[in-house]
Scaffold this active site. Structure first.
Site, mmCIF file in Angstrom:
data_model
loop_
_atom_site.group_PDB
_atom_site.id
_atom_site.type_symbol
_atom_site.label_atom_id
_atom_site.label_comp_id
_atom_site.label_asym_id
_atom_site.label_seq_id
_atom_site.Cartn_x
_atom_site.Cartn_y
_atom_site.Cartn_z
ATOM 1 N N ASP A 40 49.231 30.096 42.761
ATOM 2 C CA ASP A 40 50.538 30.524 42.295
ATOM 3 C C ASP A 40 50.406 31.649 41.272
ATOM 4 O OD1 ASP A 40 53.460 29.633 42.333
ATOM 5 O OD2 ASP A 40 53.025 29.797 40.200
ATOM 6 N N ASP B 117 58.482 25.878 44.088
ATOM 7 C CA ASP B 117 58.744 27.111 44.836
ATOM 8 C C ASP B 117 59.680 26.831 46.006
ATOM 9 O OD1 ASP B 117 56.933 28.220 43.135
ATOM 10 O OD2 ASP B 117 55.578 29.012 44.678
HETATM 11 MG MG MG Z 1 55.058 32.379 47.488
#
Ligand code: MG
Ligand code: ADP
Length: 542
Positions: A63, A388
């Site tokens: 990430d 996310d």
């Molecule tokens: Mg992504």
């Protein structure tokens, strides 16, 4: 520093100052260093990074925002780029690597233009025009999707989680995420605060599940309390049901047995009053963000009130919204009108720990995603992936616009900007073309990260994408691919935000021609930029 001329600024000794082209070159180098460091994490074939913080805690992640957050950077522009990723995360929850890589590329190409004697202000103007046109074109190529199109939403969630370690459980996790968002959605409206995410290491990722209501990682404070309450009348109290030592010390000093008794009487009397207030309000469930002392626990149990203590502030807010209970900061103010309700409150054991469920909430739909997984590391990365995915699904429910993945929108916009640039006559034309070229960095990086030769594949991509805005790089199949009918789709809002934020960041950095930095007096270990008096520029960022 010479004292001739009119001094405009008086700087403390040790302050560093770089000006003009040097400052700009320095800033661009800093931004590019950050972009380079996370480039290899982009896409489903991107590599993960293993990070350790100063306490020795380990994070394994792909990430962008997380990688940057853990990096300890000192250059002001490097910090600014880290902020860029963070704000992308806050705004849309995904595309954090993309925004940083794109900003780095815009600056890299700006540097080429500066070397060609194009003034930064001209580049800034060109980038502004290009970003504006890019947005218009993005809106044109984006497709519309209904807010309850479960199938498409699932694909959106899967694409967002695709590059994370946990993607092997993507099927289950994306179902959980879409169910969670649809459970709290009201038409196009979604408030992610209605979705609580709770983590519990143990079991496996496949045990991750969605629970109706709010789950608290807590237990009832006394074994004599009911652990199964129907029609709960809930009081949310933010004051402790204890007597702080100092409160009593101030009132009496204890020397004799009589005084001890007096002390104890006084203390239990105060506790009794507190418990009475709760009981009088009509509450049968007390959820408290502070402590509850032993005597109070006992009295509450006797009065038929089930109580939980030390609940997190953020959970108290969620509980308030879901049950309609008011947050009461002074217990003595508590009355019947402050109470909320829940159809069923109960305690259940999960992974050897007791947890409390607050369900059948009348006021707001609320759900909890309970993340399970073999180790803390897996649970944490699953948490980031779910974060996310929740964000992208929310984005699409709200905005209703999607694009395909694989860098397809980037190359489509790039192609369009090349044509648009030709319609311009001013000096900005070159900057618009540079902007178009910078967008290629996304598909090119996806290709590089899967081991493809970037030159060959980009030639192929440019050719095939001329008349098709869904063509991009497929890092799994390792080829140029038409994503029109594929499952790889993303919210248009993530691209919208990434392009505009990267463009703004590049413009902002290009406008700076004077950097004044106070000397670091803290002497915090590591970094530090070498011996005093050394060259100010080249800090290292890795
Ligand atoms: Mg992504
Ligand atoms: P970011 O932090 O920018 O979201 P990611 O590592 O999540 O970075 O990678 C996102 C990029 O990878 C996007 O351009 C997306 O379209 C692309 N991508 C993700 N999964 C796939 C896939 N299965 N096929 C092609 N491209 C993909």
């Amino acid at each position: 520093m010479s004292m001739q001329g009119t001094p405009i600024l008086i700087l403390k000794e040790g302050t560093e100052r770089t000006k003009g082209k040097d400052a700009l070159a320095n800033n661009i180098a800093a931004a590019r260093a950050i972009a380079e460091s996370i480039r290899t994490a982009l896409g489903p074939r991107g590599l993960d990074k293993m990070l350790t913080d100063s306490f020795g805690d380990v994070t394994i992640t792909n990430d962008g925002a997380t990688i940057l957050k853990e990096m300890d950077v000192s250059h002001p522009v490097a910090k600014f780029i880290v902020e860029l990723a963070k704000s992308q995360d806050d705004e849309v929850g995904d595309g954090t690597t993309t925004v940083v890589v794109l900003a780095g590329e815009l600056l890299k190409l700006a540097e080429v233009q500066i070397a060609d004697n194009i003034h930064p202000t001209v580049i800034v103007e060109g980038y502004r025009l290009a970003a504006e046109e890019a947005q218009k074109y993005l809106n044109k190529i984006a497709k519309t999707v209904a807010p309850d199109d479960r199938d498409t939403l699932k694909k959106i969630a899967l694409t967002a989680m695709g590059s994370k370690v946990v993607s092997t459980s993507g099927e289950l996790l994306s179902n959980v995420v879409v169910d969670a968002v649809l459970a709290v959605a009201d038409g196009h409206e979604v408030d992610l605060d209605d979705i609580k995410v709770e983590k519990k290491a143990g079991g496996s990722l496949e045990d991750t599940n969605l629970i109706e209501g709010i789950l608290l990682d807590k237990e009832f404070v006394h074994t004599d309390m009911s652990t199964d309450i129907e029609d709960a009348k809930i009081a949310l109290v933010e004051e402790a049901l204890e007597i702080s030592k100092t409160e009593l010390d101030a009132e009496l000093s204890i020397n004799t047995p009589d005084q001890i008794k007096l002390f104890m009487d006084r203390e239990s009397e105060m506790i009794r009053e507190m418990v009475d207030t709760v009981v009088k309000s009509g509450a049968n469930t007390l959820l408290c963000s502070k402590g509850i002392d032993d005597v109070a626990q006992h009295l509450l149990a006797k009065a038929g009130v089930s109580a939980v203590r030390r609940i997190k502030k953020s959970d108290m807010e969620k509980l308030s919204k879901a049950t309609g209970a008011k947050l009461v900061s002074r217990l003595s103010d508590l009355s019947a009108s402050d109470l909320g309700t829940a159809g069923h409150v109960y305690q259940k054991t999960i992974a050897d720990d007791k947890m409390i469920y607050v369900t059948d909430n009348p006021n707001a739909k609320s759900v909890t995603i309970l993340i399970r997984g073999g180790t803390e590391l897996v649970v944490d990365e699953a948490d980031r992936a779910i974060h996310d995915a929740l964000c992208v699904v929310r984005n699409v429910v709200q905005d209703g616009k999607i694009v395909t993945g694989g860098g397809a929108p980037e190359i489509a916009i790039s192609n369009h900007l090349q044509i648009y640039a030709n319609s311009l006559t001013g000096r900005e034309q070159l900057a618009v073309k540079a902007f178009a070229e910078a967008l290629e960095v996304i598909p090119r990086t996806l290709a590089e990260n899967t081991g493809l030769d970037p030159i060959d594949i980009m030639t192929d991509l440019k050719k095939k994408s001329k008349n098709n805005t869904s063509v991009g790089i497929d890092p799994i199949g390792r080829k140029v691919f038409d994503f029109s009918d594929s499952n790889v789709i993303e919210p248009a809002s993530v691209k919208r935000q990434a392009i505009s934020a990267a463009a703004e960041a590049a413009q902002m950095i290009l406008r700076i021609d004077d950097v004044i930095s106070a000397k670091d007096l803290g002497g915090s270990g590591g970094g530090g930029g070498g011996p005093p008096g050394g060259p100010g520029g080249d800090d290292d960022f890795d």
